[in-house]
Design an enzyme around this catalytic site. Structure first.
Site, PDB file in Angstrom:
ATOM      1  N   GLU A  40     -27.494  12.698 -46.738  1.00  0.00           N
ATOM      2  CA  GLU A  40     -27.447  11.239 -46.683  1.00  0.00           C
ATOM      3  C   GLU A  40     -28.187  10.780 -45.417  1.00  0.00           C
ATOM      4  O   GLU A  40     -27.391   9.931 -44.825  1.00  0.00           O
ATOM      5  CB  GLU A  40     -26.327  10.801 -47.081  1.00  0.00           C
ATOM      6  CG  GLU A  40     -25.811  11.127 -48.697  1.00  0.00           C
ATOM      7  CD  GLU A  40     -24.340  10.642 -49.018  1.00  0.00           C
ATOM      8  OE1 GLU A  40     -23.774   9.977 -48.006  1.00  0.00           O
ATOM      9  OE2 GLU A  40     -23.740  10.921 -50.175  1.00  0.00           O
TER      10      GLU A  40
ATOM     11  N   HIS B  91     -14.276   9.140 -63.355  1.00  0.00           N
ATOM     12  CA  HIS B  91     -14.746   9.215 -62.007  1.00  0.00           C
ATOM     13  C   HIS B  91     -13.932  10.529 -61.465  1.00  0.00           C
ATOM     14  O   HIS B  91     -12.731  10.404 -61.683  1.00  0.00           O
ATOM     15  CB  HIS B  91     -14.679   8.128 -61.296  1.00  0.00           C
ATOM     16  CG  HIS B  91     -15.113   8.387 -59.718  1.00  0.00           C
ATOM     17  ND1 HIS B  91     -14.398   7.999 -58.599  1.00  0.00           N
ATOM     18  CD2 HIS B  91     -16.259   8.945 -59.186  1.00  0.00           C
ATOM     19  CE1 HIS B  91     -15.210   8.322 -57.389  1.00  0.00           C
ATOM     20  NE2 HIS B  91     -16.170   8.981 -57.962  1.00  0.00           N
TER      21      HIS B  91
ATOM     22  N   GLU C 117     -13.319  11.994 -57.747  1.00  0.00           N
ATOM     23  CA  GLU C 117     -13.818  12.437 -56.698  1.00  0.00           C
ATOM     24  C   GLU C 117     -12.868  13.356 -56.438  1.00  0.00           C
ATOM     25  O   GLU C 117     -11.705  13.398 -56.460  1.00  0.00           O
ATOM     26  CB  GLU C 117     -13.306  11.106 -55.771  1.00  0.00           C
ATOM     27  CG  GLU C 117     -13.537  11.336 -54.114  1.00  0.00           C
ATOM     28  CD  GLU C 117     -14.901  11.759 -53.872  1.00  0.00           C
ATOM     29  OE1 GLU C 117     -15.922  11.071 -53.985  1.00  0.00           O
ATOM     30  OE2 GLU C 117     -15.015  12.967 -53.141  1.00  0.00           O
TER      31      GLU C 117
ATOM     32  N   HIS D 208     -22.134  13.424 -57.217  1.00  0.00           N
ATOM     33  CA  HIS D 208     -22.607  12.644 -56.108  1.00  0.00           C
ATOM     34  C   HIS D 208     -22.140  13.995 -54.758  1.00  0.00           C
ATOM     35  O   HIS D 208     -21.209  14.741 -55.131  1.00  0.00           O
ATOM     36  CB  HIS D 208     -21.783  11.540 -55.734  1.00  0.00           C
ATOM     37  CG  HIS D 208     -22.605  10.351 -56.495  1.00  0.00           C
ATOM     38  ND1 HIS D 208     -22.913   9.345 -55.946  1.00  0.00           N
ATOM     39  CD2 HIS D 208     -23.013  10.444 -57.657  1.00  0.00           C
ATOM     40  CE1 HIS D 208     -23.733   8.576 -56.632  1.00  0.00           C
ATOM     41  NE2 HIS D 208     -23.695   9.015 -57.754  1.00  0.00           N
ATOM     42  N   GLU D 209     -22.568  13.872 -53.908  1.00  0.00           N
ATOM     43  CA  GLU D 209     -22.564  14.914 -53.220  1.00  0.00           C
ATOM     44  C   GLU D 209     -22.671  16.154 -53.429  1.00  0.00           C
ATOM     45  O   GLU D 209     -21.919  17.153 -53.332  1.00  0.00           O
ATOM     46  CB  GLU D 209     -21.376  14.765 -52.072  1.00  0.00           C
ATOM     47  CG  GLU D 209     -21.029  13.509 -51.401  1.00  0.00           C
ATOM     48  CD  GLU D 209     -20.572  12.405 -52.172  1.00  0.00           C
ATOM     49  OE1 GLU D 209     -20.003  12.530 -53.236  1.00  0.00           O
ATOM     50  OE2 GLU D 209     -20.863  11.080 -52.093  1.00  0.00           O
TER      51      GLU D 209
ATOM     52  N   GLU E  54     -26.892  12.701 -56.951  1.00  0.00           N
ATOM     53  CA  GLU E  54     -27.057  11.880 -55.694  1.00  0.00           C
ATOM     54  C   GLU E  54     -27.829  12.631 -54.836  1.00  0.00           C
ATOM     55  O   GLU E  54     -29.045  13.105 -55.199  1.00  0.00           O
ATOM     56  CB  GLU E  54     -25.899  11.284 -55.033  1.00  0.00           C
ATOM     57  CG  GLU E  54     -26.217  10.357 -54.007  1.00  0.00           C
ATOM     58  CD  GLU E  54     -24.726   9.870 -53.138  1.00  0.00           C
ATOM     59  OE1 GLU E  54     -24.741   8.753 -52.982  1.00  0.00           O
ATOM     60  OE2 GLU E  54     -23.912  10.648 -53.058  1.00  0.00           O
TER      61      GLU E  54
ATOM     62  N   GLU F  76     -25.697   2.941 -51.923  1.00  0.00           N
ATOM     63  CA  GLU F  76     -24.272   2.634 -51.256  1.00  0.00           C
ATOM     64  C   GLU F  76     -24.409   2.259 -49.760  1.00  0.00           C
ATOM     65  O   GLU F  76     -23.629   1.577 -49.234  1.00  0.00           O
ATOM     66  CB  GLU F  76     -23.415   3.887 -51.464  1.00  0.00           C
ATOM     67  CG  GLU F  76     -23.747   4.990 -50.974  1.00  0.00           C
ATOM     68  CD  GLU F  76     -23.099   6.225 -51.242  1.00  0.00           C
ATOM     69  OE1 GLU F  76     -22.142   6.095 -52.093  1.00  0.00           O
ATOM     70  OE2 GLU F  76     -23.128   7.287 -50.676  1.00  0.00           O
TER      71      GLU F  76
HETATM   72  C1  NOJ Z   1     -19.632   8.497 -52.349  1.00  0.00           C
HETATM   73  C2  NOJ Z   1     -20.244   8.269 -53.660  1.00  0.00           C
HETATM   74  O1  NOJ Z   1     -21.697   8.513 -53.578  1.00  0.00           O
HETATM   75  C3  NOJ Z   1     -19.991   6.974 -54.066  1.00  0.00           C
HETATM   76  O2  NOJ Z   1     -20.692   6.635 -55.292  1.00  0.00           O
HETATM   77  C4  NOJ Z   1     -18.607   6.758 -54.595  1.00  0.00           C
HETATM   78  O3  NOJ Z   1     -18.187   5.480 -54.899  1.00  0.00           O
HETATM   79  C5  NOJ Z   1     -17.775   7.316 -53.373  1.00  0.00           C
HETATM   80  N1  NOJ Z   1     -18.163   8.359 -52.617  1.00  0.00           N
HETATM   81  C6  NOJ Z   1     -16.478   7.458 -53.712  1.00  0.00           C
HETATM   82  O4  NOJ Z   1     -16.125   8.636 -54.554  1.00  0.00           O
HETATM   83 CA    CA Z   2     -22.583   9.695 -51.576  1.00  0.00          CA
END
Ligand code: NOJ
Ligand code: CA
Length: 683
Positions: free
Chosen positions: A182, A387, A389, A457-458, A476, A482
């Site tokens: 990023e 989601h 995470e 993502h990541e 991503e 973001e």
């Molecule tokens: C980074 C992600 O790119 C984003 O989309 C997400 O909202 C946050 N992490 C929290 O998981």
């Molecule tokens: Ca991210």
């Protein structure tokens, strides 16, 4: 050719001439692309195996080393001889279940070179090379053998010795946040590179050739970065991401590495669609792909990034049942397929990065009724995107993954968004280590078993997995929208997306999350932002154009639903397609601008997107891609009078005009601006 190679060549020739024993051993062999332009030569030089690459007879990559370094045993590099070569050709089309183009032609000539150490332990490998018209790929295959069973790689010796000090567009692989890709891109002569990520896009100084180094089918190996020598030479070396103990790859023969790919094009517009990597991945393994559908989606998301909602529990909690219903209603009313809800599950309170093992992937906060929200969505013809995470808590996620996916599936959910916000994951492994390559694969495979699409993502960088697992939709892996929401670090400059187009996006789809309309992010604070506060550095028309320029089969309308109210420009987001039959890049320059046209899958409507950096630009675009003789209507969303990303980002002018394949469109792009056009057949 450098002098040292000329001298070596002469020496080899003399040695060959003096040799009186019957010579069956080969020291050089080559393979050429079907169009005859790209040629890879594989040669032995003093017992070391090298490859080189030429296009139209012009050398692009000088003889470059191949081989491996192991822990506890000698490198596989020296004293080699070629024992066999085999060749084959291949020409076949396939249809993508979804994609930036419908049909892909897989057309190549292949050369497999078997080599062996002349001395014990006489380890062997095969270098398999494929020459395509749009580039070349090669990989190592280590057959099962007595001299090499289980192994630990400490390095891959592959080099890319560039003949030209080409200009490169790059992000570093050795700085903070390296593990998320990023960063903002920089450009410099390739000889100055230190350590960079792929895809690495380069342009020869004479502008004749564009080259992109990347990899394909990264399935059970470490991710490849490239290490330069900072002014010392033009040689880039494969630089594999380590696991916590420093080992790069653990394996056992038989074993295959990912493909190392070098995409080639005479012009930038020919780099896209970039399909070389897909061609080097195995075909789809899923029994059915009917359930996999590209879609547009909205989500409880931007609010957290602009601080009007929280992931954690409390009065601002975004993921409430009531909020989710509101988003579902909005999605249903506007024809969107999905609603993402972040912050729904236990684990967000406190430091969610440090407390990564506290995440539950099945248990919701009390104010969020997962089953009820999923039911409500289904009833409205919309699907939840759940989601997940992980914050890099890999074991915690893997422990729960199967039961979580089974739960989602039982609720009719068919998509997840994963996340890996952290620098080192799990027990101190690099994000890009073999450990993580295996993990990301396990997620894709588990998701496939449960009928779930993945937006990561990541992520690991894209090496074409979607061909084999078409549920691996988008990811991503670059600096997305973001960054524009967070103050302090400057967001994305106006040139950003026109660099992404020719770099990161060559690897595959990106979940950039376009479509912010409240560009000054005023709604959250109730007052205009100060210049040093976060804001989006584009015009509104450019946000629309990003739906066409940035390819993703899952495309978010990222803003708060209320910011789309009474906005005529929102119609474009409702209309734009997410699955394409054809993709044509019309014009572009890395970091300056790009214009791309795409025709929707199974339809005759075209969409055209053009974006520019901080400079205003007028493009003169012939619509010759339209069907001759047919009449169309163009709905044009252009930067309005006085539009400017910094001073006046909001004006959009929406006009309609008849067009045909003979029309030339004059497109005026404001500074930091863009233009989005829907071109549909006239009734
Ligand atoms: C980074 C992600 O790119 C984003 O989309 C997400 O909202 C946050 N992490 C929290 O998981
Ligand atoms: Ca991210």
């Amino acid at each position: 050719m450098p002098r040292v190679f000329r001298v070596l060549r002469v020496l080899v020739a003399v040695a060959v001439a003096l040799d009186t024993t019957p010579r069956r051993l080969l020291s050089q062999t080559a393979v050429t692309s079907p169009d005859g332009r790209n040629r890879v030569t594989v040669q032995l030089t003093e017992g070391r195996l090298q490859y080189s690459l030429a296009r139209d007879g012009r050398v692009l990559i000088l003889p470059s080393l191949l081989g491996f370094e192991f822990r506890g045993t000698a490198p596989l590099r020296d004293g080699l001889r070629i024992t066999d070569t085999t060749r084959q050709s291949h020409d076949q089309w396939w249809t993508q279940p979804w994609g930036e183009v419908a049909r892909v032609r897989d057309h190549y000539n292949e050369l497999a070179v078997s080599v062996e150490e002349a001395a014990a332990p006489a380890r062997r490998f095969v270098l398999r090379v494929r020459a395509f018209d749009d580039g070349v790929g090669f990989r190592y295959e280590l057959p099962e053998q007595a001299g090499l069973g289980a192994f630990e790689l400490t390095g891959e010796l592959t080099e890319f010795a560039l003949a030209d000090n080409a200009r490169a567009w790059w992000i570093p692989s050795n700085r903070p946040r390296m593990d998320r890709s990023e960063m903002l891109y920089a450009s410099s002569p390739m000889s100055l590179l230190d350590s960079v990520q792929t895809p690495l896009t380069m342009e020869t100084r004479d502008g004749r050739t564009f080259m992109v180094i990347h990899e394909a089918n990264l399935a059970d190996y470490a991710r490849m970065n490239l290490a330069g020598q900072r002014g010392e030479s033009r040689t880039l070396r494969a630089d594999l991401a380590p696991m916590a103990d420093g080992i790069k790859v653990r394996g056992r023969t038989p074993f295959m590495t990912p493909w190392r790919t070098i995409q080639l094009a005479d012009s930038l517009t020919r780099l896209v669609p970039s399909l070389l990597g897909l061609k080097l991945n195995p075909p789809n393994v899923l029994p059915s792909t009917d359930w996999i559908r590209p879609m547009k989606y909205v989500g409880i998301w931007w609010g957290m990034h602009i601080n009007t909602m929280t992931w954690s529990s409390g009065p601002q909690h975004g993921a409430t049942t009531a909020n989710a219903r509101r988003y579902i209603d909005f999605a249903a009313a506007n024809g969107f397929g999905g609603v993402l809800v972040e912050g729904w599950n236990l684990g967000w309170d406190g430091d969610w990065i440090a407390n990564r093992d506290a995440f539950s992937f099945t248990r919701a906060y009390p104010d969020y009724d997962l089953a009820e929200v999923a039911r409500y969505a289904r009833q409205k013809g919309v699907r939840l995107i759940v989601h997940n995470e992980t914050s890099g808590g890999i074991l915690n996620y893997e422990r729960q993954m199967d039961s979580a996916f089974a739960l989602y599936r039982s609720l009719g959910v068919n998509a997840i968004k994963t996340g890996y916000v952290t620098d080192l994951v799990g027990e101190g492994h690099s994000h890009y280590s073999q450990y993580m390559v295996q993990h990301y694969r396990r997620v894709i495979e588990a998701a496939a078993r449960h009928g779930i699409m993945v937006d990561a993502h990541e992520p690991m960088h894209d090496t074409g997995e979607r061909r084999t697992f078409p549920n691996m939709m988008t990811r991503e892996g670059a600096r997305g929208q973001e960054y524009n929401a967070w103050s302090g670090d400057g967001g994305n400059p106006p040139e950003h997306e026109s660099i992404l187009f020719f770099t990161r996006l060559l690897a595959g789809p990106m979940d950039f999350t376009p479509g912010i309309f409240d560009l000054l992010i005023e709604r959250g604070t109730g007052r205009p932002r100060r210049p040093d506060e976060a804001r989006v550095r584009t015009t509104l028309a450019k946000q629309l154009a990003l739906y066409v320029t940035i390819y993703s089969p899952m495309q978010m309308a990222a803003d708060l639903p209320e910011n789309y109210e009474r906005q005529p420009a929102f119609q474009f987001i409702r209309d734009v397609a997410v699955d394409w039959d054809t993709t044509r890049v019309l014009e572009g320059r890395i970091g300056d601008y790009v214009a791309v046209a795409r025709r929707e899958r199974n339809g005759q409507t075209w969409f055209l997107g053009a974006i520019t950096d901080e400079s205003a630009r007028t493009l003169d675009i012939p619509l010759s891609f339209l069907t001759p003789g047919r009449r169309y209507v163009a709905e044009v969303y252009a930067d309005g009078p006085g539009a400017h990303w910094l001073t006046n980002p909001l004006p959009v002018s929406i006009t309609r005009r008849p067009v045909t394949s003979l029309t030339r469109l004059r497109m005026l792009l404001a500074p930091g601006g863009g233009q989005a056009i829907r071109i549909r057949p006239a009734r």
